[in-house]
Design a protein around this motif. Structure first.
Motif, PDB file in Angstrom:
ATOM      1  N   GLN A 144       0.857  -1.172   0.000  1.00 41.26           N
ATOM      2  CA  GLN A 144       0.000   0.000   0.000  1.00 41.26           C
ATOM      3  C   GLN A 144       0.900   1.229   0.000  1.00 41.26           C
ATOM      4  O   GLN A 144       1.693   1.418   0.924  1.00 41.26           O
ATOM      5  CB  GLN A 144      -0.914   0.011   1.234  1.00 41.26           C
ATOM      6  CG  GLN A 144      -1.970  -1.076   1.179  1.00 41.26           C
ATOM      7  CD  GLN A 144      -2.940  -1.006   2.349  1.00 41.26           C
ATOM      8  OE1 GLN A 144      -3.073  -1.954   3.113  1.00 41.26           O
ATOM      9  NE2 GLN A 144      -3.620   0.121   2.493  1.00 41.26           N
TER      10      GLN A 144
ATOM     11  N   CYS B 272      -3.084   0.400  -3.924  1.00 41.64           N
ATOM     12  CA  CYS B 272      -2.740  -0.965  -3.530  1.00 41.64           C
ATOM     13  C   CYS B 272      -2.179  -1.701  -4.742  1.00 41.64           C
ATOM     14  O   CYS B 272      -2.822  -1.742  -5.793  1.00 41.64           O
ATOM     15  CB  CYS B 272      -3.971  -1.698  -3.007  1.00 41.64           C
ATOM     16  SG  CYS B 272      -3.719  -3.465  -2.699  1.00 41.64           S
TER      17      CYS B 272
ATOM     18  N   TRP C  42     -10.639  -4.963   0.094  1.00 41.18           N
ATOM     19  CA  TRP C  42     -10.369  -3.754   0.867  1.00 41.18           C
ATOM     20  C   TRP C  42     -11.215  -3.824   2.143  1.00 41.18           C
ATOM     21  O   TRP C  42     -12.410  -4.078   2.095  1.00 41.18           O
ATOM     22  CB  TRP C  42     -10.728  -2.483   0.093  1.00 41.18           C
ATOM     23  CG  TRP C  42      -9.642  -1.976  -0.799  1.00 41.18           C
ATOM     24  CD1 TRP C  42      -9.537  -2.141  -2.144  1.00 41.18           C
ATOM     25  CD2 TRP C  42      -8.506  -1.194  -0.407  1.00 41.18           C
ATOM     26  NE1 TRP C  42      -8.406  -1.508  -2.616  1.00 41.18           N
ATOM     27  CE2 TRP C  42      -7.757  -0.919  -1.568  1.00 41.18           C
ATOM     28  CE3 TRP C  42      -8.051  -0.679   0.823  1.00 41.18           C
ATOM     29  CZ2 TRP C  42      -6.576  -0.167  -1.552  1.00 41.18           C
ATOM     30  CZ3 TRP C  42      -6.891   0.061   0.846  1.00 41.18           C
ATOM     31  CH2 TRP C  42      -6.162   0.312  -0.337  1.00 41.18           C
TER      32      TRP C  42
ATOM     33  N   ALA D  25     -13.400   0.047  -6.420  1.00 43.03           N
ATOM     34  CA  ALA D  25     -12.016  -0.280  -6.750  1.00 43.03           C
ATOM     35  C   ALA D  25     -11.996  -0.975  -8.096  1.00 43.03           C
ATOM     36  O   ALA D  25     -12.944  -1.664  -8.470  1.00 43.03           O
ATOM     37  CB  ALA D  25     -11.396  -1.172  -5.677  1.00 43.03           C
TER      38      ALA D  25
ATOM     39  N   HIS E 297      -6.621  -0.218  -6.732  1.00 42.38           N
ATOM     40  CA  HIS E 297      -6.732   1.044  -6.000  1.00 42.38           C
ATOM     41  C   HIS E 297      -8.171   1.312  -5.573  1.00 42.38           C
ATOM     42  O   HIS E 297      -9.124   1.047  -6.321  1.00 42.38           O
ATOM     43  CB  HIS E 297      -6.237   2.208  -6.861  1.00 42.38           C
ATOM     44  CG  HIS E 297      -4.810   2.075  -7.303  1.00 42.38           C
ATOM     45  ND1 HIS E 297      -3.861   1.395  -6.578  1.00 42.38           N
ATOM     46  CD2 HIS E 297      -4.189   2.528  -8.422  1.00 42.38           C
ATOM     47  CE1 HIS E 297      -2.702   1.446  -7.212  1.00 42.38           C
ATOM     48  NE2 HIS E 297      -2.876   2.122  -8.333  1.00 42.38           N
ATOM     49  N   LEU E 298      -8.312   1.896  -4.411  1.00 45.31           N
ATOM     50  CA  LEU E 298      -9.626   2.207  -3.828  1.00 45.31           C
ATOM     51  C   LEU E 298      -9.940   3.681  -4.045  1.00 45.31           C
ATOM     52  O   LEU E 298      -9.071   4.537  -3.798  1.00 45.31           O
ATOM     53  CB  LEU E 298      -9.616   1.890  -2.335  1.00 45.31           C
ATOM     54  CG  LEU E 298     -10.920   2.124  -1.564  1.00 45.31           C
ATOM     55  CD1 LEU E 298     -11.965   1.081  -1.959  1.00 45.31           C
ATOM     56  CD2 LEU E 298     -10.662   2.084  -0.059  1.00 45.31           C
TER      57      LEU E 298
ATOM     58  N   TYR F 229      -7.343   1.893   6.344  1.00 45.21           N
ATOM     59  CA  TYR F 229      -7.805   1.041   5.258  1.00 45.21           C
ATOM     60  C   TYR F 229      -6.724   0.014   4.914  1.00 45.21           C
ATOM     61  O   TYR F 229      -5.550   0.354   4.791  1.00 45.21           O
ATOM     62  CB  TYR F 229      -8.137   1.889   4.020  1.00 45.21           C
ATOM     63  CG  TYR F 229      -9.348   2.765   4.241  1.00 45.21           C
ATOM     64  CD1 TYR F 229      -9.241   3.969   4.940  1.00 45.21           C
ATOM     65  CD2 TYR F 229     -10.606   2.390   3.779  1.00 45.21           C
ATOM     66  CE1 TYR F 229     -10.355   4.768   5.172  1.00 45.21           C
ATOM     67  CE2 TYR F 229     -11.721   3.180   3.993  1.00 45.21           C
ATOM     68  CZ  TYR F 229     -11.583   4.362   4.697  1.00 45.21           C
ATOM     69  OH  TYR F 229     -12.687   5.151   4.933  1.00 45.21           O
TER      70      TYR F 229
ATOM     71  N   CYS G  40      -5.656  -3.214   2.328  1.00 40.59           N
ATOM     72  CA  CYS G  40      -5.818  -4.020   1.135  1.00 40.59           C
ATOM     73  C   CYS G  40      -5.308  -5.417   1.450  1.00 40.59           C
ATOM     74  O   CYS G  40      -4.328  -5.571   2.204  1.00 40.59           O
ATOM     75  CB  CYS G  40      -5.007  -3.392  -0.002  1.00 40.59           C
ATOM     76  SG  CYS G  40      -5.106  -4.229  -1.574  1.00 40.59           S
TER      77      CYS G  40
END
Lengths: 114, 114
Positions: B6, B23, B35, B65, B75-76, B89, B91
């Motif tokens: 991350q 991520c 996530w 995501a 990626h979020l 958060y 991942c």
């Protein structure tokens, strides 16, 4: 449907004592995972169990740590002769299956070793 | 073997601004990607997951995501941050070949400024 239950939520032990952490998975879940979270770090896998079987314990320290998931009752993570470095949050998760099945996490047990 | 990175241990955004948490994963077989969000002194709650199929995954609380195999990324994002999004958060990646064991990133702490 109750979620994953962990108790106690907070546990204080002196160096050299034993710590027992309990986890009851969600109803219908037969897969249990234990993770450790050190301060300011992510979760580290410790052990994966199914009823009466340890499937993967590659993340467990070689000494002092053990885990079980008996046929009846909760899963237990046992730490013998605790040291200050064992202070962490210990999370239990359960899932219905493996792989893509999501894991449901309990609220964690915060162990403090004095 | 599998791993998660991350990028950025701390991300700060203004309320209403775009949230982007990065991520990247490594896996020798097709991954399952997750996530999770963690609020202080609580367990992890699943935001969303990718297993197969559509690469853009929508989750709870307006998060989504996108799985990009060519970039090994997941990626979020959230278009507009809310104060209640402030949390940590994580991942995570798992596969069908490792008995459901999830490998977590070190986490990203999201701060939302008013």
């Amino acid at each position: 449907n109750a979620g994953v239950m962990q108790n106690p939520r907070h546990l204080v032990r002196r160096r050299g004592q034993e710590a027992r952490l309990r986890c009851s998975p969600m109803k219908g879940h037969s897969h249990v995972y234990w993770y450790r979270q050190l301060p300011e770090e992510g979760l580290k896998f410790m052990v994966y169990l199914q009823k009466e079987n340890i499937i993967d314990e590659s993340g467990m320290p070689k000494e002092r740590f053990s885990a079980e998931f008996p046929k009846e009752g909760p899963s237990i993570l046992r730490i013998q002769q605790v040291v200050r470095g064992d202070s962490a949050a210990y999370f239990c998760a359960s899932s219905q299956g493996t792989g893509g099945d999501e894991q449901y996490f309990g609220p964690g047990t915060r162990l403090t070793v004095t | 073997a599998q791993s998660v990175t991350q990028l950025g241990s701390h991300v700060s955004v203004s309320e209403g601004a775009l949230v982007l948490l990065r991520c990247n994963y490594s896996s020798s077989v097709p991954p399952y990607l997750f996530w999770y969000v963690q609020y202080p002194n609580q367990g992890l709650q699943l935001l969303l997951k990718y297993t197969t199929g559509a690469t853009l995954v929508k989750g709870i609380n307006g998060f989504e995501a996108e799985f990009k195999k060519s970039e090994t990324s997941f990626h979020l994002t959230k278009p507009s941050a809310h104060m209640s999004d402030a949390a940590e958060y994580f991942c995570a990646v798992s596969t069908n070949t490792n008995a459901g064991k999830s490998t977590f990133g070190d986490g990203t702490t999201l701060t939302v400024k008013p």
